[in-house]
Design a protein around this motif. Structure first.
Motif, PDB file in Angstrom:
ATOM      1  N   UNK A 310       3.343   9.793   0.835  1.00 23.89           N
ATOM      2  CA  UNK A 310       3.778   8.742   1.744  1.00 23.89           C
ATOM      3  C   UNK A 310       2.944   7.488   1.520  1.00 23.89           C
ATOM      4  N   UNK A 311       3.617   6.349   1.451  1.00 19.25           N
ATOM      5  CA  UNK A 311       2.962   5.044   1.456  1.00 19.25           C
ATOM      6  C   UNK A 311       3.416   4.332   2.722  1.00 19.25           C
ATOM      7  N   UNK A 312       2.465   4.082   3.610  1.00 18.07           N
ATOM      8  CA  UNK A 312       2.780   3.480   4.908  1.00 18.07           C
ATOM      9  C   UNK A 312       2.479   1.989   4.834  1.00 18.07           C
ATOM     10  N   UNK A 313       3.515   1.198   4.936  1.00 18.89           N
ATOM     11  CA  UNK A 313       3.402  -0.255   4.818  1.00 18.89           C
ATOM     12  C   UNK A 313       3.115  -0.857   6.195  1.00 18.89           C
ATOM     13  N   UNK A 314       2.362  -1.966   6.195  1.00 20.04           N
ATOM     14  CA  UNK A 314       2.041  -2.678   7.444  1.00 20.04           C
ATOM     15  C   UNK A 314       1.373  -1.750   8.450  1.00 20.04           C
ATOM     16  N   UNK A 315       0.368  -1.065   7.995  1.00 21.83           N
ATOM     17  CA  UNK A 315      -0.271  -0.029   8.824  1.00 21.83           C
ATOM     18  C   UNK A 315      -1.384  -0.627   9.675  1.00 21.83           C
ATOM     19  N   UNK A 316      -1.045  -1.044  10.885  1.00 23.65           N
ATOM     20  CA  UNK A 316      -2.053  -1.529  11.816  1.00 23.65           C
ATOM     21  C   UNK A 316      -2.560  -0.361  12.666  1.00 23.65           C
ATOM     22  N   UNK A 317      -3.363  -0.657  13.682  1.00 28.44           N
ATOM     23  CA  UNK A 317      -3.937   0.420  14.481  1.00 28.44           C
ATOM     24  C   UNK A 317      -2.867   1.194  15.241  1.00 28.44           C
ATOM     25  N   UNK A 336      -0.800  16.628   6.317  1.00 27.84           N
ATOM     26  CA  UNK A 336      -1.658  17.817   6.232  1.00 27.84           C
ATOM     27  C   UNK A 336      -2.370  17.886   4.881  1.00 27.84           C
ATOM     28  N   UNK A 337      -1.685  17.442   3.834  1.00 23.60           N
ATOM     29  CA  UNK A 337      -2.238  17.557   2.480  1.00 23.60           C
ATOM     30  C   UNK A 337      -2.991  16.308   2.023  1.00 23.60           C
ATOM     31  N   UNK A 338      -3.188  15.360   2.944  1.00 16.94           N
ATOM     32  CA  UNK A 338      -3.920  14.135   2.634  1.00 16.94           C
ATOM     33  C   UNK A 338      -3.274  13.371   1.481  1.00 16.94           C
ATOM     34  N   UNK A 339      -1.967  13.210   1.574  1.00 15.28           N
ATOM     35  CA  UNK A 339      -1.227  12.465   0.558  1.00 15.28           C
ATOM     36  C   UNK A 339      -0.559  11.231   1.172  1.00 15.28           C
ATOM     37  N   UNK A 340      -1.319  10.548   2.029  1.00 13.97           N
ATOM     38  CA  UNK A 340      -0.826   9.352   2.700  1.00 13.97           C
ATOM     39  C   UNK A 340      -1.710   8.168   2.327  1.00 13.97           C
ATOM     40  N   UNK A 341      -1.090   7.059   1.963  1.00 15.21           N
ATOM     41  CA  UNK A 341      -1.805   5.828   1.640  1.00 15.21           C
ATOM     42  C   UNK A 341      -1.351   4.729   2.596  1.00 15.21           C
ATOM     43  N   UNK A 342      -2.301   4.024   3.180  1.00 16.93           N
ATOM     44  CA  UNK A 342      -1.985   2.997   4.175  1.00 16.93           C
ATOM     45  C   UNK A 342      -2.176   1.600   3.581  1.00 16.93           C
ATOM     46  N   UNK A 343      -1.162   0.765   3.744  1.00 13.65           N
ATOM     47  CA  UNK A 343      -1.206  -0.602   3.265  1.00 13.65           C
ATOM     48  C   UNK A 343      -1.604  -1.553   4.400  1.00 13.65           C
ATOM     49  N   UNK A 344      -2.211  -2.701   4.089  1.00 19.08           N
ATOM     50  CA  UNK A 344      -2.639  -3.645   5.132  1.00 19.08           C
ATOM     51  C   UNK A 344      -1.482  -4.157   5.978  1.00 19.08           C
ATOM     52  N   UNK A 345      -1.816  -4.654   7.169  1.00 22.78           N
ATOM     53  CA  UNK A 345      -0.798  -5.159   8.098  1.00 22.78           C
ATOM     54  C   UNK A 345       0.061  -6.251   7.475  1.00 22.78           C
ATOM     55  N   UNK A 346      -0.522  -7.080   6.627  1.00 20.98           N
ATOM     56  CA  UNK A 346       0.195  -8.219   6.054  1.00 20.98           C
ATOM     57  C   UNK A 346       1.303  -7.823   5.095  1.00 20.98           C
ATOM     58  N   UNK A 347       1.354  -6.566   4.703  1.00 20.74           N
ATOM     59  CA  UNK A 347       2.311  -6.174   3.664  1.00 20.74           C
ATOM     60  C   UNK A 347       3.722  -5.934   4.185  1.00 20.74           C
ATOM     61  N   UNK A 348       3.947  -6.141   5.484  1.00 15.69           N
ATOM     62  CA  UNK A 348       5.323  -5.979   5.963  1.00 15.69           C
ATOM     63  C   UNK A 348       6.220  -7.066   5.404  1.00 15.69           C
TER      64      UNK A 348
END
Length: 368
Positions: A310-317, A336-348
């Motif tokens: 998973x790549x989570x875009x615009x990931x704020x608090x 669960x498998x730690x396969x998530x990447x969070x992108x900065x809020x500005x990337x929306x």
């Protein structure tokens, strides 16, 4: 796979996350809120870093004598009433009514004197003027003023700058199409549909309209080079990837980014294999007008986000809080498998600046 850059923590929680900070909170369906803002914006670009902030030509004053090409010239417009706009001379005073398009104008060194603005001081999103953080420094260096806040577009506020070109977004919460006839009485109006154009296309068009073709070409070429470098340094995760934005209203709803979104186009260019949302769980696609997002209700999140990564875009608090507490996410295999990447809020919303922020975050997440 390592997780990415830290998310920002909004000082004030709202019913909706960063996406709706461009306009007043609308008591309607989540998809309506998202579409009012316009996700796809200006495709990929750079942002935030010292290198990006200083490299896009924002310190250049436009010299009509050195303009590319000949004038008058005719450029393409996304206006429904006329597909072309003829400009008699190179614009020397531009007002952007779109906080989205202002970043691309600054990137090519266009003479922007004022811009529409979103709500000010939103942590991770806007500065004290309501300008997006990814190009805030460039705007300050150029002395860009606030024409008005998006919630209250005013032709009179634009007219006070005596512009010779007005740039208007066709869609989104920063669109001024409701007053376009009044704006046309002030100066020529260039309408740009950033919902259907990549940020590269937007940059190229604005470069042509402002006589900054060479700078626009350099901006696009610069980012292409950075993508090529990043591609050599990252390890693309095995399996398919789902890219999406989480609603920050505790509903658990998600907006999947499709191949038409600039964020997914960047991921694809880097070598990611993107997952497809099963047809039986697809919701509304941008109110039938655009196909860059697909809405998923909370109960369909895991059915629709089928990527192993998973790549989570615009990931704020608010995004982090939802993913840490809502079972739609906490029980999902990528979490669960730690396969998530969070992108900065500005990337929306991507332009030359914010796409660089996304590229930097992806490089950090997937290097090594």
């Amino acid at each position: 796979m390592s997780t990415s850059s830290p998310a920002s923590s909004p000082a004030t929680r709202r019913p909706r996350r960063g996406l709706d900070l461009l306009l007043p909170v609308v008591p309607a369906l989540l998809v309506a809120v998202l579409l009012a803002v316009g996700l796809s914006a200006c495709g990929s670009g750079s942002g935030g870093s010292d290198e990006a902030s200083g490299s896009a030509g924002t310190d250049q004053a436009v010299d009509p004598a050195s303009a590319d090409g000949d004038w008058p010239r005719t450029v393409q417009t996304d206006d429904d009433t006329d597909a072309e706009l003829t400009l008699d001379a190179q614009p020397e005073t531009i007002v952007s009514t779109s906080v989205t398009l202002t970043g691309s104008l600054l990137a090519v060194g266009a003479p922007v004197v004022a811009s529409g603005a979103t709500a000010p001081d939103q942590e991770g999103l806007s500065d004290s003027n309501g300008f997006f953080l990814q190009w805030s420094d460039a705007a300050q260096e150029q002395g860009v003023e606030v024409a008005y806040e998006n919630s209250a577009p005013e032709a009179e506020s634009v007219a006070q700058y005596s512009p010779d070109l007005i740039v208007v977004a066709k869609t989104g919460g920063d669109s001024a199409m409701d007053i376009i006839d009044q704006l046309r009485d002030v100066a020529p109006v260039l309408v740009v549909d950033y919902g259907t154009r990549s940020w590269q296309d937007v940059t190229t068009l604005l470069g042509e309209a402002t006589g900054q073709e060479e700078q626009a070409e350099e901006v696009v070429s610069d980012f292409d080079s950075k993508v090529a470098q990043a591609k050599e340094s990252i390890t693309v995760p095995e399996g398919d990837t789902s890219a999406f934005i989480v609603a920050g209203d505790d509903s658990g709803d998600a907006m999947v980014l499709t191949q038409e979104s600039p964020q997914v186009q960047l991921l694809t260019e880097l070598g990611f294999t993107m997952a497809t949302v099963p047809a039986d769980v697809q919701g509304e696609e941008s109110m039938g007008e655009r196909g860059d997002i697909i809405e998923l209700s909370g109960e369909n999140v895991q059915k629709g986000l089928v990527g192993e990564n998973w790549v989570v875009v615009a990931a704020d608090q608010a995004t982090r809080d939802t993913m840490d507490s809502n079972e739609a996410y906490t029980t999902a295999a990528p979490v669960r498998d730690d396969k998530v990447s969070y992108m900065p809020s500005t990337t929306f919303r991507l332009d030359y600046y914010s796409a660089q922020e996304m590229l930097d975050a992806l490089t950090e997440s997937y290097s090594g």
